[in-house]
Motif scaffolding. Structure first.
Motif, PDB file in Angstrom:
ATOM      1  N   CYS A  89      -6.160   4.110   3.032  1.00  0.00           N
ATOM      2  CA  CYS A  89      -5.547   3.344   2.032  1.00  0.00           C
ATOM      3  C   CYS A  89      -4.669   2.142   2.471  1.00  0.00           C
ATOM      4  CB  CYS A  89      -4.886   4.401   1.035  1.00  0.00           C
ATOM      5  SG  CYS A  89      -5.857   5.427   0.031  1.00  0.00           S
ATOM      6  N   ARG A  90      -3.829   2.499   3.467  1.00  0.00           N
ATOM      7  CA  ARG A  90      -2.862   1.366   4.136  1.00  0.00           C
ATOM      8  C   ARG A  90      -3.779   0.296   4.713  1.00  0.00           C
ATOM      9  NH1 ARG A  90       1.006   5.839   6.196  1.00  0.00           N
ATOM     10  NH2 ARG A  90       2.442   5.827   4.410  1.00  0.00           N
ATOM     11  N   THR A 138      -5.483  -1.666   1.923  1.00  0.00           N
ATOM     12  CA  THR A 138      -4.112  -2.551   1.039  1.00  0.00           C
ATOM     13  C   THR A 138      -3.725  -3.742   1.840  1.00  0.00           C
ATOM     14  OG1 THR A 138      -3.328  -0.533   0.136  1.00  0.00           O
ATOM     15  CG2 THR A 138      -1.871  -2.410   0.198  1.00  0.00           C
ATOM     16  N   ARG A 180      -1.140  -6.670  -0.624  1.00  0.00           N
ATOM     17  CA  ARG A 180      -0.557  -5.686  -1.282  1.00  0.00           C
ATOM     18  C   ARG A 180      -0.580  -6.115  -2.751  1.00  0.00           C
ATOM     19  NH1 ARG A 180       5.580  -3.752  -1.117  1.00  0.00           N
ATOM     20  NH2 ARG A 180       5.366  -2.110  -2.362  1.00  0.00           N
ATOM     21  N   VAL A 202      -4.372  -5.277  -4.889  1.00  0.00           N
ATOM     22  CA  VAL A 202      -4.991  -4.001  -4.714  1.00  0.00           C
ATOM     23  C   VAL A 202      -4.356  -3.221  -6.101  1.00  0.00           C
ATOM     24  CG1 VAL A 202      -5.334  -1.844  -3.602  1.00  0.00           C
ATOM     25  CG2 VAL A 202      -5.269  -3.926  -2.423  1.00  0.00           C
ATOM     26  N   LEU A 222      -8.311   1.219  -5.107  1.00  0.00           N
ATOM     27  CA  LEU A 222      -8.178   2.386  -3.929  1.00  0.00           C
ATOM     28  C   LEU A 222      -9.021   3.544  -4.099  1.00  0.00           C
ATOM     29  CD1 LEU A 222      -4.591   2.286  -3.035  1.00  0.00           C
ATOM     30  CD2 LEU A 222      -6.342   1.740  -1.472  1.00  0.00           C
TER      31      LEU A 222
END
Length: 125
Positions: free
Chosen positions: A75-76, A79, A84, A87, A92
């Motif tokens: 996920c990070r 993103t 940031r 998204v 996700l």
């Protein structure tokens, strides 16, 4: 059109016969629908509290094996790649869900399946 004619046409209109509305079923006629085996099992799992126990077991096992941390990292990375502000949670979910399902360890799946089988035997389903 006079008021009298207007009243007549208004009283003839029946909202139940509107073409924009499905027919209302008679109150005493309940359609009988058979539950599928999957639905019956799900009901039994919920009623017994076993479903919550299984969900908690799954949560614990996924944390123990590092699956949760792996999903966080994915996920990070996604993103960071997209930015940031570009998204959404839906993005996700759409990207991570297939990877997450595919990467659940077989040992965790087997343990859950065994617990479900044991429940079914004890519940006599």
């Amino acid at each position: 059109m006079s008021n009298r004619e207007s009243e007549k046409s208004f009283t003839r209109w029946n909202p139940r016969s509107s073409i924009n509305r499905p027919p209302t079923p008679d109150g005493d006629e309940e359609p009988e629908q058979e539950l599928t085996l999957q639905e019956i099992i799900n009901i039994k799992l919920i009623e017994s509290g076993e479903k919550e126990k299984l969900k908690e077991l799954l949560r614990e096992r996924l944390i123990e094996c590092g699956w949760r941390d792996e999903m966080k990292a994915l996920c990070r990375a996604f993103t960071k790649k997209k930015g940031r502000n570009n998204v959404t949670v839906d993005d996700l979910v759409h990207v991570i869900t297939p990877k997450g399902r595919a990467s659940v360890p077989d040992s965790v799946k087997a343990e859950l399946l065994q617990r479900i089988r044991s429940f079914l035997v004890s519940a006599a389903i």
